[in-house]
Design a protein around this motif. Sequence first.
Motif, mmCIF file in Angstrom:
data_model
loop_
_atom_site.group_PDB
_atom_site.id
_atom_site.type_symbol
_atom_site.label_atom_id
_atom_site.label_comp_id
_atom_site.label_asym_id
_atom_site.label_seq_id
_atom_site.Cartn_x
_atom_site.Cartn_y
_atom_site.Cartn_z
ATOM 1 N N TYR A 24 -27.398 40.428 -24.024
ATOM 2 C CA TYR A 24 -25.979 41.190 -24.120
ATOM 3 C C TYR A 24 -26.389 42.103 -22.867
ATOM 4 O O TYR A 24 -24.838 42.696 -22.195
ATOM 5 N N TYR A 25 -26.854 42.309 -21.804
ATOM 6 C CA TYR A 25 -26.910 43.218 -20.932
ATOM 7 C C TYR A 25 -27.098 42.429 -19.305
ATOM 8 O O TYR A 25 -26.771 42.786 -18.338
ATOM 9 N N VAL A 26 -27.832 41.632 -19.668
ATOM 10 C CA VAL A 26 -28.127 40.351 -18.713
ATOM 11 C C VAL A 26 -26.743 39.847 -17.564
ATOM 12 O O VAL A 26 -25.773 39.267 -18.223
ATOM 13 N N PRO A 27 -26.616 39.349 -16.659
ATOM 14 C CA PRO A 27 -25.286 38.900 -15.746
ATOM 15 C C PRO A 27 -25.487 37.403 -16.389
ATOM 16 O O PRO A 27 -25.867 37.014 -17.104
ATOM 17 N N GLU A 28 -24.121 36.836 -16.741
ATOM 18 C CA GLU A 28 -23.147 36.572 -17.369
ATOM 19 C C GLU A 28 -24.001 34.854 -17.224
ATOM 20 O O GLU A 28 -24.574 34.069 -18.042
ATOM 21 N N ALA A 29 -24.594 35.220 -15.855
ATOM 22 C CA ALA A 29 -24.893 33.788 -15.185
ATOM 23 C C ALA A 29 -25.717 33.257 -15.802
ATOM 24 O O ALA A 29 -26.671 32.132 -15.947
ATOM 25 N N TRP A 30 -27.174 34.208 -16.042
ATOM 26 C CA TRP A 30 -27.996 34.436 -16.707
ATOM 27 C C TRP A 30 -28.338 33.531 -17.866
ATOM 28 O O TRP A 30 -29.423 32.257 -18.364
ATOM 29 N N ARG A 36 -24.321 34.049 -24.133
ATOM 30 C CA ARG A 36 -24.664 35.041 -25.160
ATOM 31 C C ARG A 36 -25.154 35.315 -26.436
ATOM 32 O O ARG A 36 -25.955 35.342 -27.552
ATOM 33 N N ASP A 37 -23.969 34.622 -26.836
ATOM 34 C CA ASP A 37 -24.444 34.908 -28.754
ATOM 35 C C ASP A 37 -24.843 33.180 -29.327
ATOM 36 O O ASP A 37 -25.424 33.721 -30.154
ATOM 37 N N ARG A 38 -24.908 32.451 -28.617
ATOM 38 C CA ARG A 38 -25.481 31.585 -28.653
ATOM 39 C C ARG A 38 -26.814 31.792 -28.900
ATOM 40 O O ARG A 38 -28.179 31.040 -29.160
ATOM 41 N N ALA A 39 -27.314 32.536 -27.454
ATOM 42 C CA ALA A 39 -28.474 32.653 -27.859
ATOM 43 C C ALA A 39 -29.677 33.531 -28.183
ATOM 44 O O ALA A 39 -30.609 33.717 -28.600
ATOM 45 N N ALA A 40 -28.668 34.811 -28.495
ATOM 46 C CA ALA A 40 -28.743 36.291 -29.476
ATOM 47 C C ALA A 40 -29.595 35.582 -30.515
ATOM 48 O O ALA A 40 -29.848 35.425 -31.206
ATOM 49 N N ALA A 140 -26.874 35.994 -43.071
ATOM 50 C CA ALA A 140 -25.642 36.985 -41.884
ATOM 51 C C ALA A 140 -25.220 37.238 -40.747
ATOM 52 O O ALA A 140 -24.329 37.324 -40.247
ATOM 53 N N ILE A 141 -26.978 37.886 -40.475
ATOM 54 C CA ILE A 141 -26.693 38.602 -39.235
ATOM 55 C C ILE A 141 -26.563 37.081 -38.272
ATOM 56 O O ILE A 141 -25.905 37.609 -36.982
ATOM 57 N N PRO A 142 -27.672 36.231 -38.221
ATOM 58 C CA PRO A 142 -27.308 35.233 -37.189
ATOM 59 C C PRO A 142 -25.433 34.319 -36.824
ATOM 60 O O PRO A 142 -24.983 34.157 -35.951
ATOM 61 N N MET A 143 -25.151 34.756 -38.237
ATOM 62 C CA MET A 143 -23.617 34.418 -38.207
ATOM 63 C C MET A 143 -22.655 35.229 -37.718
ATOM 64 O O MET A 143 -21.720 34.304 -37.022
ATOM 65 N N LEU A 144 -23.205 36.486 -37.840
ATOM 66 C CA LEU A 144 -22.000 37.179 -36.982
ATOM 67 C C LEU A 144 -22.532 37.549 -35.430
ATOM 68 O O LEU A 144 -21.586 37.695 -34.779
ATOM 69 N N LEU A 145 -23.478 37.197 -35.135
ATOM 70 C CA LEU A 145 -24.045 36.789 -33.942
ATOM 71 C C LEU A 145 -23.764 35.136 -33.104
ATOM 72 O O LEU A 145 -23.275 36.010 -32.056
#
Length: 194
Positions: A24-30, A36-40, A140-145
């Motif tokens: 959530y802190y790296v540039p969006e392009a990365w 971000r949400d799917r990667a997390a 629950a946590i991956p669903m929220l992410l």
Amino acid sequence: MPLNIPILLTWLRIILIPLLIAIYYVPEAWVQGIGRDRAATLIFIVAAITDWLDGYLARRWQQTSAFGAFLDPVADKLMVAAALIVLVQLGRLDAVLAMIIIGREITISALREWMARIGAHKSVAVSMIGKIKTSAQMIAIPMLLYYAPLRGVDVFQWGVWLIYVAAVLTLWSMGYYMRRAWPYLIEVDRKRGS
């Protein structure tokens, strides 16, 4: 420190924690393409799988150790706490729910340590209610992410309901463990007063 595959999996889970936060802190392009949400979500799911797999392999291969028994729950609690803090930061989880879950983990960890010190650790061993609570959290946590709908299913809303279930089970299991420990607490105080 013993080094085997179960312990390496536990270390992998610990290494994944800063990666989950960094997404959530790296540039969006990365993270372009996956987002971000799917990667997390993917990182958390991999970490959750290692949580199950390291215990399974340690028992199956008879590679359990005192260090592994210490490190595994620490890794679990760090992983869950980091994910909950990220979710609060993103505005997807109420801070009160996060504090209930994190506070319970700290309380029960301290209680287990104290009970082990007086030789009564079996009275606060992991119960079925604790396992159900953990399962609710880990789903629950991956669903929220993930946050976005998935094939017409409002994944986020399901995650919200499950995290509320997890919070209720968190309080219930904490009460259960405290009731189990209470006689020992009273006995130690009685002996000190004598």
